[in-house]
Design an enzyme around this catalytic site. Structure first.
Site, PDB file in Angstrom:
ATOM      1  N   GLU A   1       0.830  -1.204   0.000  1.00 24.38           N
ATOM      2  CA  GLU A   1       0.000   0.000   0.000  1.00 24.38           C
ATOM      3  C   GLU A   1       0.869   1.260   0.000  1.00 24.38           C
ATOM      4  O   GLU A   1       1.327   1.696   1.061  1.00 24.38           O
ATOM      5  CB  GLU A   1      -0.921   0.037   1.239  1.00 24.38           C
TER       6      GLU A   1
ATOM      7  N   GLU B   1      -6.549  -7.125  -0.351  1.00 21.21           N
ATOM      8  CA  GLU B   1      -6.793  -6.902   1.078  1.00 21.21           C
ATOM      9  C   GLU B   1      -8.083  -6.115   1.249  1.00 21.21           C
ATOM     10  O   GLU B   1      -8.311  -5.120   0.572  1.00 21.21           O
ATOM     11  CB  GLU B   1      -5.637  -6.125   1.719  1.00 21.21           C
TER      12      GLU B   1
END
Length: 472
Positions: free
Chosen positions: A183, A284
């Site tokens: 991320e 995710e």
């Protein structure tokens, strides 16, 4: 299920086949046997999707797999499940089809030296990842090797080295997916991510053509930023990550504080990417707030499930752990062989209940006789591309293919012309040859192909044969 590279053998009247004692063999027929290698592709409308190598890229063959993401590899409450027993228990009790190994990649040290991130303890972190990958292969499920970082653009060289090693070790297994940047933070722009990704993808492609997932700015909530400015990949097998947390993020429309573009919902931006032809992977997502806290909102979670199912998005839920967070799937009484579910875990187990109980092996992945390897000649009904008919034929012993290092051996009892076609695993033709064959073994040189996995098909009159080969 491993796509083996056959070691060089001397041509002789009788050919022997080397053994591979260190190979990992699945203990059951699971989703990987059924779908094969996951591949990025587009449907007939140009929408980006994920497909499997068994059926190829064609409408109706989109693949959606669902499972769990392990928590950061940094404490006992997480690492309890980074084990063969932990993975096997989730397969049996939750019916997971995929597991994500979220390896701490930087200098994290949450336990005062007991567990540290990759930059401080690379061997230990690789040990954790290898353990999960091996367990996933044994259970015949997919596994994501995740560089779990928010600052990977500062780790380019060590990331390249890590993924080169992982691709060399595991990249010939259909089970393995590489997620190279978990991320990116909101102060990292897309061009920086792309520059990093181009380098890491090139490192992986030395050894593997498997699916690679690339993150995007602001915590994987902007895959649309890659439209028209995509990562360079010689194999064209890239998916772009989209992450959400149900209590914090929205699936359609906009938040209402802007012009509908800058404040667009995460789901809206994901759809923009897909409609522009990019494949998207939900590597995710969480049931509660973005910080892991809170009680899951069932209505919001249901809406997000509708979104993922509508667009056939594969996913891994955060997290398979007993961390004291609202998004942890297990309670503190759980262990690697016994799972007790939190509020979040009960929801997720319910979503996973639609996964099949059993799977059917793709013809191309069926076990072969003990006298041959996984790359020995075989006829299958596997389509080589969305526009190529599947081969359905009985292969006579007089016409067969054997794979060797950078070479195919075509055996025939007849003189004459043969047509040989070579496809990559996305169904793209790479070579076409017209050969005049002699009776016996005919060597076909494949060394001009770049590294990767290929399907080789040979036709001589009514006879047909095909096999897979890996070029290093």
């Amino acid at each position: 299920m491993k796509k083996k590279l056959i070691t060089t053998l001397a041509l002789a009247a009788s050919l022997t086949v080397p053994s591979f004692a260190d190979d990992i063999t699945p203990t059951r027929i699971g989703p990987v046997s059924q779908f094969g290698q996951l591949m990025a592709g587009k449907n007939s409308s140009g929408k980006g999707q994920i497909y499997g190598s068994c059926e190829g890229v064609k409408d109706g063959a989109e693949v959606q797999v669902k499972g769990m993401s392990l928590y950061w590899s940094l404490n006992d409450e997480a690492l309890e499940f980074w084990t063969d027993e932990g993975i096997s228990t989730m397969v049996k009790d939750m019916k997971i089809q995929i597991v994500r190994a979220a390896m701490a990649s930087a200098k994290e040290d949450w336990t005062k030296g007991k567990y540290q991130g990759y930059e401080l303890a690379p061997d230990k972190q690789k040990e954790f990842v290898n353990r999960v990958v091996e367990a996933a292969i044994k259970n015949d499920i997919y596994v994501i090797i995740d560089w779990h970082s928010h600052t990977a653009t500062k780790q380019t060289e060590i990331s390249k080295a890590f993924f080169s090693e992982m691709a060399k070790k595991w990249g010939s297994y259909d089970h393995v997916i590489f997620e190279i940047f978990n991320e990116p933070k909101n102060d990292v722009n897309w061009n920086q991510v792309k520059d990093y990704a181009n380098q890491v993808v090139a490192a992986i492609r030395q050894y593997s053509d498997n699916l690679i997932i690339v993150g995007n700015p602001s915590w994987d909530q902007n895959p649309q930023q890659a439209i028209g400015n995509e990562v360079t990949d010689s194999k064209g097998n890239i998916a772009y990550a989209l992450h959400y947390y149900a209590n914090s993020h929205c699936w359609e429309g906009a938040y209402g504080w802007g012009d509908g573009v800058k404040d667009a919902c995460e789901g809206t931006k994901g759809l923009q990417a897909m409609e522009a032809g990019l494949s998207v992977f939900m590597s995710e997502w969480g049931t509660a707030k973005a910080d892991g806290k809170g009680t899951p909102d069932e209505n919001r979670n249901s809406k997000w499930q509708d979104y993922m199912n509508k667009h056939k998005l594969s996913w891994a839920n955060w997290s398979a752990s007993k961390i004291n967070e609202g998004t942890a799937a297990f309670t503190g009484n759980s262990n690697k062989t016994h799972l007790e579910y939190s509020t979040s875990g009960k929801l997720v187990k319910g979503y996973l209940s639609s996964n099949p109980e059993t799977y059917t092996a793709c013809k191309a992945n069926e076990p072969e006789s003990s006298s041959s390897t996984n790359l020995s000649s075989s006829i299958s009904n596997e389509a080589t591309s969305s526009n190529t008919e599947a081969i359905v034929a009985t292969q006579p012993s007089a016409f067969s293919l054997k794979a060797m290092k950078n070479t195919i051996l075509l055996n025939t009892t007849a003189y004459g012309t043969a047509h040989v076609e070579v496809f990559d695993m996305l169904g793209h033709a790479q070579q076409q040859k017209v050969l005049q064959l002699n009776a016996g073994y005919n060597a076909i040189d494949m060394q001009n192909l770049p590294a990767g996995i290929y399907l080789v098909r040979a036709i001589q009159g009514e006879f047909q044969a095909q096999t897979k080969i890996q070029i290093r």
